[in-house]
Design an enzyme around this catalytic site. Structure first.
Site, PDB file in Angstrom:
ATOM      1  N   ASP A  95      12.059   5.727  84.800  1.00 28.22           N
ATOM      2  CA  ASP A  95      12.010   5.232  83.421  1.00 28.22           C
ATOM      3  C   ASP A  95      13.343   4.690  82.893  1.00 28.22           C
ATOM      4  O   ASP A  95      13.372   3.906  81.964  1.00 28.22           O
ATOM      5  CB  ASP A  95      11.538   6.355  82.476  1.00 28.22           C
ATOM      6  CG  ASP A  95      12.373   7.630  82.632  1.00 28.22           C
ATOM      7  OD1 ASP A  95      13.326   7.621  83.432  1.00 28.22           O
ATOM      8  OD2 ASP A  95      12.057   8.631  81.969  1.00 28.22           O
ATOM      9  N   HIS A  96      14.458   5.095  83.482  1.00 28.44           N
ATOM     10  CA  HIS A  96      15.754   4.765  82.876  1.00 28.44           C
ATOM     11  C   HIS A  96      16.348   3.445  83.350  1.00 28.44           C
ATOM     12  O   HIS A  96      17.340   2.994  82.800  1.00 28.44           O
ATOM     13  CB  HIS A  96      16.770   5.875  83.158  1.00 28.44           C
ATOM     14  CG  HIS A  96      16.690   7.030  82.209  1.00 28.44           C
ATOM     15  ND1 HIS A  96      15.579   7.829  82.095  1.00 28.44           N
ATOM     16  CD2 HIS A  96      17.590   7.527  81.323  1.00 28.44           C
ATOM     17  CE1 HIS A  96      15.807   8.767  81.190  1.00 28.44           C
ATOM     18  NE2 HIS A  96      17.007   8.608  80.709  1.00 28.44           N
ATOM     19  N   ASP A 160      17.459  16.089  82.209  1.00 29.16           N
ATOM     20  CA  ASP A 160      17.595  15.182  81.080  1.00 29.16           C
ATOM     21  C   ASP A 160      17.639  16.066  79.840  1.00 29.16           C
ATOM     22  O   ASP A 160      16.855  17.005  79.727  1.00 29.16           O
ATOM     23  CB  ASP A 160      16.396  14.233  81.006  1.00 29.16           C
ATOM     24  CG  ASP A 160      16.630  13.150  79.985  1.00 29.16           C
ATOM     25  OD1 ASP A 160      16.901  12.002  80.383  1.00 29.16           O
ATOM     26  OD2 ASP A 160      16.548  13.446  78.771  1.00 29.16           O
ATOM     27  N   ARG A 448      19.344   9.037  69.764  1.00 34.90           N
ATOM     28  CA  ARG A 448      20.805   8.957  69.750  1.00 34.90           C
ATOM     29  C   ARG A 448      21.289   7.629  69.243  1.00 34.90           C
ATOM     30  O   ARG A 448      20.698   6.598  69.541  1.00 34.90           O
ATOM     31  CB  ARG A 448      21.340   9.142  71.171  1.00 34.90           C
ATOM     32  CG  ARG A 448      21.046  10.518  71.642  1.00 34.90           C
ATOM     33  CD  ARG A 448      21.843  10.882  72.868  1.00 34.90           C
ATOM     34  NE  ARG A 448      21.584  12.288  73.073  1.00 34.90           N
ATOM     35  CZ  ARG A 448      21.385  12.849  74.246  1.00 34.90           C
ATOM     36  NH1 ARG A 448      21.481  12.135  75.344  1.00 34.90           N
ATOM     37  NH2 ARG A 448      21.127  14.130  74.320  1.00 34.90           N
ATOM     38  N   SER A 643      24.101  13.898  76.797  1.00 38.00           N
ATOM     39  CA  SER A 643      23.244  13.863  77.973  1.00 38.00           C
ATOM     40  C   SER A 643      23.474  15.009  78.950  1.00 38.00           C
ATOM     41  O   SER A 643      24.494  15.680  78.927  1.00 38.00           O
ATOM     42  CB  SER A 643      23.514  12.538  78.678  1.00 38.00           C
ATOM     43  OG  SER A 643      23.130  12.591  80.013  1.00 38.00           O
ATOM     44  N   ARG A 645      23.655  14.288  82.127  1.00 31.78           N
ATOM     45  CA  ARG A 645      24.143  13.619  83.340  1.00 31.78           C
ATOM     46  C   ARG A 645      25.323  14.373  83.954  1.00 31.78           C
ATOM     47  O   ARG A 645      26.373  14.521  83.344  1.00 31.78           O
ATOM     48  CB  ARG A 645      24.491  12.149  83.046  1.00 31.78           C
ATOM     49  CG  ARG A 645      25.571  11.960  82.027  1.00 31.78           C
ATOM     50  CD  ARG A 645      25.708  10.494  81.609  1.00 31.78           C
ATOM     51  NE  ARG A 645      24.620  10.132  80.706  1.00 31.78           N
ATOM     52  CZ  ARG A 645      24.745   9.285  79.692  1.00 31.78           C
ATOM     53  NH1 ARG A 645      25.875   8.656  79.461  1.00 31.78           N
ATOM     54  NH2 ARG A 645      23.713   9.014  78.910  1.00 31.78           N
TER      55      ARG A 645
HETATM   56  C1  MIC Z   1      19.953  10.122  77.267  1.00 35.40           C
HETATM   57  O1  MIC Z   1      19.083  10.165  76.392  1.00 35.40           O
HETATM   58  O2  MIC Z   1      21.163  10.078  77.012  1.00 35.40           O
HETATM   59  C2  MIC Z   1      19.526  10.180  78.706  1.00 35.40           C
HETATM   60  C3  MIC Z   1      19.851   8.900  79.312  1.00 35.40           C
HETATM   61  O3  MIC Z   1      18.144  10.367  78.802  1.00 35.40           O
HETATM   62  C4  MIC Z   1      20.274  11.328  79.369  1.00 35.40           C
HETATM   63  C5  MIC Z   1      20.122  11.394  80.815  1.00 35.40           C
HETATM   64  C6  MIC Z   1      21.007  10.505  81.597  1.00 35.40           C
HETATM   65  O4  MIC Z   1      22.160  10.313  81.255  1.00 35.40           O
HETATM   66  O5  MIC Z   1      20.543  10.050  82.631  1.00 35.40           O
HETATM   67  C7  MIC Z   1      19.985  12.701  78.824  1.00 35.40           C
HETATM   68  O6  MIC Z   1      19.686  12.810  77.668  1.00 35.40           O
HETATM   69  O7  MIC Z   1      20.133  13.706  79.529  1.00 35.40           O
HETATM   70 FE1  SF4 Z   2      14.964   7.824  77.682  1.00 38.61          FE
HETATM   71 FE2  SF4 Z   2      16.752   9.667  76.896  1.00 38.61          FE
HETATM   72 FE3  SF4 Z   2      16.042   7.654  75.288  1.00 38.61          FE
HETATM   73 FE4  SF4 Z   2      14.322   9.528  75.794  1.00 38.61          FE
HETATM   74  S1  SF4 Z   2      16.243   9.791  74.706  1.00 38.61           S
HETATM   75  S2  SF4 Z   2      13.890   7.332  75.785  1.00 38.61           S
HETATM   76  S3  SF4 Z   2      14.767  10.022  77.928  1.00 38.61           S
HETATM   77  S4  SF4 Z   2      17.114   7.495  77.237  1.00 38.61           S
END
Ligand code: MIC
Ligand code: SF4
Length: 751
Positions: A95-96, A160, A448, A643, A645
């Protein structure tokens, strides 16, 4: 049909005995959170009561979920663990990595092509080790988990931070780094510090323009981005029962933005309706049978102050819609005050784009309510002023909302429908003109809004609101517009008011889908070959990190003292860098490029102590590495917020940073650092942050007697020959100290 129904059944069968044992040792009624935690202890039924915020406890989660951007690193680690199959049901979701540009079909086609190597890797690892695989286009991890896997009273971890979404279906679902996921998939326990408990009592009922999103926008304003750290938030009360299951999901999802370990709700009729509507009647029947274990004991909700460390009460009858931002999700402004606040702060009020959808706000209810506003545009002779986009959370939702005419209503206001993927939410948005870095405003219903997150432009003022308010502000094209009181001028010059949104909780005709996008793993995957091309720029097999040399660490250079907010987006940026999430050396070139250097107020410009020149952070660190010199990173409050990550911990480790010293950490990031063999330290006296100087050479003393609860000493050798000695704390327990000594947790697992 529900997945893994035997597992769910087995879990419920064990609950009664586990909860009875827990009540005996705790000696008082239990919150829902406690019931779920105590019924997932790795060592079986409780023998002792655990202390909140103190005891590290081993758990046995029921399942693991991973999204493609983090799964690559999680699975690269799992491949080193020497297991044949995953020990608990696990899934991967693509999905990312899909860029939103034109519209879903075209964008998906491009992504399939561009990311072929990564998708092939993930699908072959999945089928080999017995992991369910959700193809690109199937949807966003948390939406797909809610629709298929979440169940009341269950416990899951996911790579995540928004894994917490499954709290909407009564789970304890927690975001972790890939190394944690790797442990659980390898059949090892998962460790967490027993959380503190925050209770949120909801009374009244949502009405008019207010939506579930406003509950969490309000809570974020109260608790701020770190107020939930180390705590699980439990929502209850008549207001909680009046919310839809997906609305509960939205609240839990954005709970990541207050730093909470997770959030949850007790099983109720809304969850039963959602389970039945998503074809999981068996789970609903089972949950009904075990209902008393899927909520707190009565005494708890009757007298919450006695059982929670903190209680917040929100009356939904009077809750106003909120718009949070810019640049941080906890800057909460009620819609009625926005005009004033925007003027006072100089926020640009022209809304350029409204974006709805994402993993947190693309339920049938959200979309139908937003569509009810889109329909008013032509009916009232209006014209939508801003651009408008939709990212559906799953193919199930997309197919159903298309069938029910909502996509059509959005198209009529000029909307673009992007793929069922993260897209703009994670910066995978090819926004026309963003490179000009103009000051502008966007409003979205995501989680975010950190600086530069959505479109890479640091001058984009991003605000978070419900899908309904996002739609209204896009129609008006004005951040200061309050749809509750203000009118708009239509094409005939008349003043018209938007009617409050209306919609359906669940599709009256039921959900439908042609191809949900699921691939089951091979029954026997032992013959499947996983190929990683050594010349690849996107995937790189991992080499083990070196173990600790057995001495104190002396002569470390200060790499950067980061000033102010330093989220995982600042440490390891997403957007264009997502393509290197499976290649540690390549992604390390983004190390801390978004962090602000206290010494010059600039990003990605630090003093290389070897040359005296100002250079980019990754380049400077590579120079230290080449010279065999360790370094240290210093940060402010809530360092590593955002995140899950683990790249934000692996990159500094890979490049030779030895310690990260901050005023305070975000939970997942602190654990990620420990897992990867780094030293995660905090100032015993926060004012000592001021003592760190740009040219400092630093010694870490006390490592040869590194022990739980025992502080370490740092010697700051300043350039002028003076020295400062400061005390630093840590939260390592005995096992975590072993990870440090071994060089990483993974090194121990293989041993
Ligand atoms: C996000 O919302 O910041 C992400 C991208 O979903 C991250 C995960 C990532 O950095 O791959 C998260 O929230 O953990
Ligand atoms: Fe994707 Fe993270 Fe955004 Fe949700 S908050 S849509 S998991 S990047």
């Amino acid at each position: 049909m529900a997945f893994d129904i035997e597992m769910i059944q087995a879990r419920y069968k064990k609950m009664e005995a586990a909860i009875t044992a827990a009540k005996k040792v705790v000696g008082r009624p239990l919150t829902l959170t406690e019931k779920i935690l105590y019924s997932h202890l790795w060592d079986g039924n409780a023998q002792q009561a655990f202390s909140r915020g103190k005891d590290y406890v081993d758990f046995a989660p029921d399942r693991v979920a991973m999204q493609d951007a983090t799964a690559q690193m999680a699975l690269l680690q799992f491949m080193q663990a020497g297991r044949k199959k995953v020990a608990v049901p696990s899934t991967v979701h693509c999905d990312h990595l899909i860029t939103a540009k034109v519209e879903s079909g075209k964008d998906l086609g491009i992504a399939l092509d561009e990311n072929k190597e990564v998708y092939d890797f993930l699908s072959s690892v999945s089928t080999k080790y017995g992991i369910g695989f959700w193809k690109p286009g199937a949807g966003i991890i948390h939406q797909v988990v809610l629709e298929n896997y979440a169940f009341p009273g269950g416990m899951m971890i996911g790579t995540d931070s928004h894994t917490v979404n499954a709290g909407g279906l009564g789970m304890i679902a927690i975001g972790v780094g890939g190394a944690d996921a790797c442990d659980v998939m390898a059949g090892l326990p998962w460790e967490l510090k027993w959380p503190k408990a925050i209770g949120v009592k909801l009374t009244g009922k949502l009405n008019g323009w207010t939506a579930a999103k406003d509950v969490i926008l309000k809570v974020a304003g109260i608790l701020t981005v770190k107020g939930g750290t180390g705590a699980i938030v439990e929502y209850f009360g008549p207001g909680a029962e009046s919310l839809s299951c997906t609305g509960k999901g939205t609240i839990c999802n954005m709970g990541a933005e207050i730093g909470a370990t997770t959030s949850t709700f007790a099983y109720d009729a809304s969850m039963e309706r959602y389970l039945r509507s998503t074809d999981r009647a068996e789970v609903a029947d089972l949950a009904n049978q075990y209902k008393e274990f899927l909520t707190a004991d009565k005494e708890v909700y009757a007298d919450p102050a006695k059982y929670f460390d903190e209680v917040i009460e929100i009356n939904l009858d009077t809750l106003e819609p909120y718009v949070n931002g810019p640049f941080t999700p906890d800057l909460a402004t009620p819609i009625s005050k926005m005009k004033e606040e925007a003027a006072k702060n100089g926020w640009p009020t022209k809304v350029e784009v409204g974006l709805i959808g994402s993993c947190t706000n693309s339920s049938y209810e959200d979309i139908s309510r937003a569509a009810s506003l889109a329909k008013q545009v032509s009916a009232k002779g209006l014209k939508t002023k801003a651009e408008f986009t939709i990212t559906p959370g799953s193919e199930l939702v997309r197919y159903t909302i298309e069938r029910d005419g909502f996509i059509d209503s959005f198209h009529k206001i000029g909307a673009k429908v992007f793929s069922n993927a993260c897209g703009p939410c994670i910066g995978m948005w090819s926004r026309v003109g963003a490179e000009k870095k103009e000051k502008n405003t966007i409003v979205h219903s995501f989680n975010r809004n950190f600086q530069a997150r959505q479109d890479g432009n640091p001058n984009t003022y991003a605000f978070v609101a419900s899908p309904e308010i996002t739609t209204a502000l896009a129609i008006a094209g004005d951040l200061g517009f309050n749809p509750l009181t203000d009118t708009l001028t239509n094409e005939k010059g008349e003043q018209v008011k938007l009617d409050p949104p209306s919609g359906e909780e669940l599709p009256p005709k039921g959900f439908a889908v042609e191809d949900a996008g699921y691939l089951a793993p091979a029954a026997d995957g032992s013959g499947v070959q996983v190929i990683v091309d050594p010349k690849s720029t996107r995937l790189q097999l991992l080499a083990p990190f070196q173990k600790w040399e057995g001495t104190d660490l002396k002569g470390l250079k200060l790499l950067i003292k980061a000033k102010g907010k330093c989220t995982t987006d600042h440490i390891s940026m997403a957007g264009p860098w997502l393509k290197f999430r499976g290649h540690l050396d390549n992604i390390s070139n983004n190390l801390l490029i978004g962090a602000t250097n206290f010494a010059n107020g600039k990003q990605n410009e630090v003093k290389n102590q070897l040359t005296g020149n100002y250079e980019p952070v990754p380049q400077t660190q590579r120079a230290y590495k080449a010279a065999g010199i360790g370094s240290i990173v210093v940060g402010d409050e809530n360092y590593g917020e955002g995140s899950s990550r683990e790249h934000a911990a692996m990159e500094p480790r890979h490049l030779g940073v030895r310690a990260v010293l901050v005023k305070s950490f975000a939970r997942i990031h602190e654990t990620n650092l420990k897992k990867q063999g780094m030293l995660a330290l905090t100032f015993a006296n926060k004012d000592d942050y001021e003592k760190i100087q740009e040219d400092d050479v630093i010694d870490i003393i006390g490592l040869t007697s590194f022990a739980e609860g025992k502080a370490l000493t740092l010697v700051l050798n300043h350039k002028d020959g003076k020295k400062d000695e400061i005390t630093v704390n840590h939260t390592y327990n005995a096992q975590q100290i072993d990870w440090f000594k071994a060089g990483a947790a993974l090194n121990l697992m293989k041993a």
